[in-house]
Enzyme design. Structure first.
Site, mmCIF file in Angstrom:
data_model
loop_
_atom_site.group_PDB
_atom_site.id
_atom_site.type_symbol
_atom_site.label_atom_id
_atom_site.label_comp_id
_atom_site.label_asym_id
_atom_site.label_seq_id
_atom_site.Cartn_x
_atom_site.Cartn_y
_atom_site.Cartn_z
ATOM 1 N N GLY A 2 -7.588 14.338 4.185
ATOM 2 C CA GLY A 2 -6.926 13.042 4.176
ATOM 3 C C GLY A 2 -6.118 12.755 5.440
ATOM 4 C CE LYS A 26 1.518 5.356 16.272
ATOM 5 N NZ LYS A 26 0.921 6.560 15.622
ATOM 6 N N GLY A 40 4.316 0.212 1.699
ATOM 7 C CA GLY A 40 5.006 -0.862 0.988
ATOM 8 C C GLY A 40 5.487 -0.436 -0.387
ATOM 9 N N GLY A 100 0.837 -1.195 0.000
ATOM 10 C CA GLY A 100 0.000 0.000 0.000
ATOM 11 C C GLY A 100 0.870 1.242 0.000
#
Lengths: 430, 430
Positions: A189, A207, A18, A15
């Site tokens: 976005g 995290k 990657g 995606g």
């Protein structure tokens, strides 16, 4: 001295991250080879939709059979950028079993099953690296795990989610409400169609678990992290924060208790002073403050997400893991020897900013102050504002435990003169 | 799995940093052992003044014979915190010859002889680590060398000297002149009795050489770094900077040329916009901005000097080097494969702020503007202020090469109407 047999790398997921990893592996092949000491070769790319055109990637490398790919047996490194728990978990352990080291960007999986994955890596003498899992391109795992390996970390305090920082920054700078700011983040976005993982703090909590584990040499799982999202932060909260010389950030906070015998990890919105370096972290940027005995206060700042920054972190790990393969060594694995207990949220000690709607009549402040005193919560400042028979009380406390504060608020709610608790917010970074 | 034979560490130098390294090695021995996988033992401490009382250090470990210490042959790691070129250089190479790896905090030596020292380390299959040489506790060498190993760094821009940042910050916040601010820094212990290395930029230039070398995979020596101190920065310069929405910092700047075919490294005072994260770095703190292709903009911030912070960096390296010893591997050595040419200062392209004292009569601006145009330096803004037959012209240029700017200024000085060039300052970080 360059080895000529290339190291073979398989990519799981192609995606945003990657495809960028694959692109840089191709365009910067010579640099990577020089830095590693051997060329690296993309040996296969597992995807869900094989029909999608992937520029710059040899179509023969594309497969939908990720399991067969990680079982090949000739792979040096598997790069996992699928995300989520399954099939990522099984693919990673299968990769170890078949001789590959793993670079992952998978925060959810590491936060939930980091210990088991590290154990699998150790069992097979392989590396598990995941710099990209926390704060994108910002070097954080490596500094905590290696640069500060001779120091004692006491606190990690950070903005580790870009989406929520964008929303909160927008609310702060424009006076917008949460929904309006979220809509803008979505349109630009910065927020996903379903923003739950971000705005409810799940992403930041994963995290925090990873950072706390590394910082304190202690296993900290996602379930150990107290989590409170930022969907209830209002424009009024920002107005209150401004009056205090503060702003509001969604913080991940990992702390060693004052006596050093336990740790806590939590994610929640909090007021921080405008003078704190984290206050000026704008937009979708991330920044993490680290406090340690010898080094003092360090801060790491940069883009916390996005294809290119995340790919930068993945490739840094890839180079390190490849170097380890060549030298026959492995890098630092899990370090959990300290095995400190993770305390519940009730034990966390901090300051609080509380807004109460109260009746506008004499004696209310005395009643309220008595409740704080009875619960051992010391008041720093009180501001009283009245209008038309209604009034608000804004109380800022000294440091108190979360349990004491919770008890105080429960008791306050029972007072006839308290009509409502408008907001409770922690105050950090002072 | 803990090995029981301890790793033997010798300490060269036991001043502010060395004594703190020894202290932490003792007080945190269990933590260090757990993180390394074997205990570490302080095997000897070389000092100049053996009679000085050193709390917590076994007097039997103290020696004045550093050469004999590094020749013992049973040492795993030599920690060099003496500073300076000799005897540090000879002791480090002798340590490699006798089987030890080396952790150093010696920026001057690394900047001057890094290549030869790395070659000596490689020849003997040993490690040479020096995180503490640049920006104290701030992890910077390791992130550049490892975390960004899969990325392409284009620019490193930083405040790497705490003394000068303290002085400039004081001038900025109080309006003090250079001498007054320096006196305060000296009184508070931020500046040494002889501040030359700091205020003339030698210290920062050494760090710039080290950072540029690592960032660009190219050998950059101290002599390659353009250096200009900050002793001539005036209160008037700060006033000009404020008018432009800027402040003044002593910056170390390492850049890849736009065509990627060469690099530059330089240290000089420069105006930077108040909105730039480096502008808000106060007091003696350090911060370094790194710009790379994939990661984008990263910043690393923290205390740049001091015994404890520097010891933290030394100990992080010590843990890494010890782990490497146990696994029989070595960490990343010198990476200079790119071997890019280091361009001279004349090739550096940036913006300039120039104050001229001129005659207050018609036509002066036209004359001055013509000189800029003739040298190909494009003017962004001009401000003209006149009083009593004298006037000043403040010119801010667009981006131009240093060579073009130097030519412009030489020509300006020859104009009858230009009485003097009051100041020239570069404008960075935009």
């Amino acid at each position: 001295m360059m080895r000529t047999r290339p190291l073979k790398v398989a990519l799981l997921g192609c995606g945003v991250v990657g495809s960028e990893v694959a692109r840089i592996m191709t365009t910067h092949a010579d640099d990577l080879a020089a830095r590693i000491g051997a060329p690296v070769e993309l040996a296969g790319v597992a995807v869900r939709r094989p029909s999608k055109v992937r520029e710059g990637i040899d179509p023969d490398l594309i497969t939908t059979d990720a399991t067969a790919l990680v079982k090949r047996g000739d792979l040096d490194v598997v790069v996992e950028v699928i995300g989520g728990i399954e099939p990522a978990r099984t693919l990673i352990t299968t990769a170890f079993e078949h001789g590959a080291s793993v670079v992952s960007a998978n925060k959810a999986l590491l936060a939930q099953d980091g210990a088991a994955l590290h154990a699998a890596a150790d069992e097979h003498g392989k590396d598990l690296y995941y710099e990209a899992a926390v704060a994108g391109a910002i070097p954080l795992i490596r500094p905590l795990r290696e640069s500060l390996a001779g120091d004692k970390v006491n606190r990690v305090l950070g903005i580790v989610n870009g989406t929520t920082n964008f929303i909160l920054d927008k609310m702060d700078s424009t006076g917008a409400g949460y929904q309006e700011a979220l809509d803008e983040a979505t349109a630009l976005g910065y927020a996903e169609a379903d923003p739950t993982a971000d705005v409810e703090g799940f992403d930041a909590a994963a995290k925090a678990a990873i950072l706390a584990g590394i910082a304190f040499h202690t296993r900290v799982r996602l379930d150990d992290v107290y989590r409170e999202g930022m969907t209830e932060v209002t424009a009024a909260d920002f107005a209150s924060a401004k009056e205090m010389g503060c702003t509001i950030k969604l913080l991940a906070i990992c702390e060693r208790a004052a006596d050093g015998a336990s740790v806590t990890a939590r994610v929640h919105p909090a007021m921080i002073p405008l003078s704190h370096p984290l206050a000026s972290v704008r937009g979708a940027y991330n920044a993490v403050f680290v406090e340690s005995d010898a080094a003092g206060q360090l801060m790491f700042y940069g883009p916390g997400a996005g294809g290119s920054p995340t790919a930068s972190a993945v490739l840094g790990d890839l180079v390190a893991v490849c170097r380890n393969r060549l030298s026959g060594a492995t890098g630092p694995g899990e370090s959990a020897y300290a095995a400190l207990p993770v305390s519940p949220m009730g034990d966390v000690v901090t300051r609080y900013h509380i807004s109460l709607d109260v009746a506008d009549k004499p004696g209310v402040l005395a009643q309220v102050a008595t409740v704080f005193a009875e619960h051992g919560v010391s008041i720093d400042t009180v501001r009283q504002q009245g209008k038309d028979g209604e009034a608000s009380l804004v109380v800022v406390t000294h440091r108190a435990s979360d349990a004491a504060l919770t008890g105080t608020v429960e008791a306050l709610r029972k007072l006839d003169t308290v009509r409502g608790v408008a907001s409770i917010m922690r105050v950090e970074g002072e």
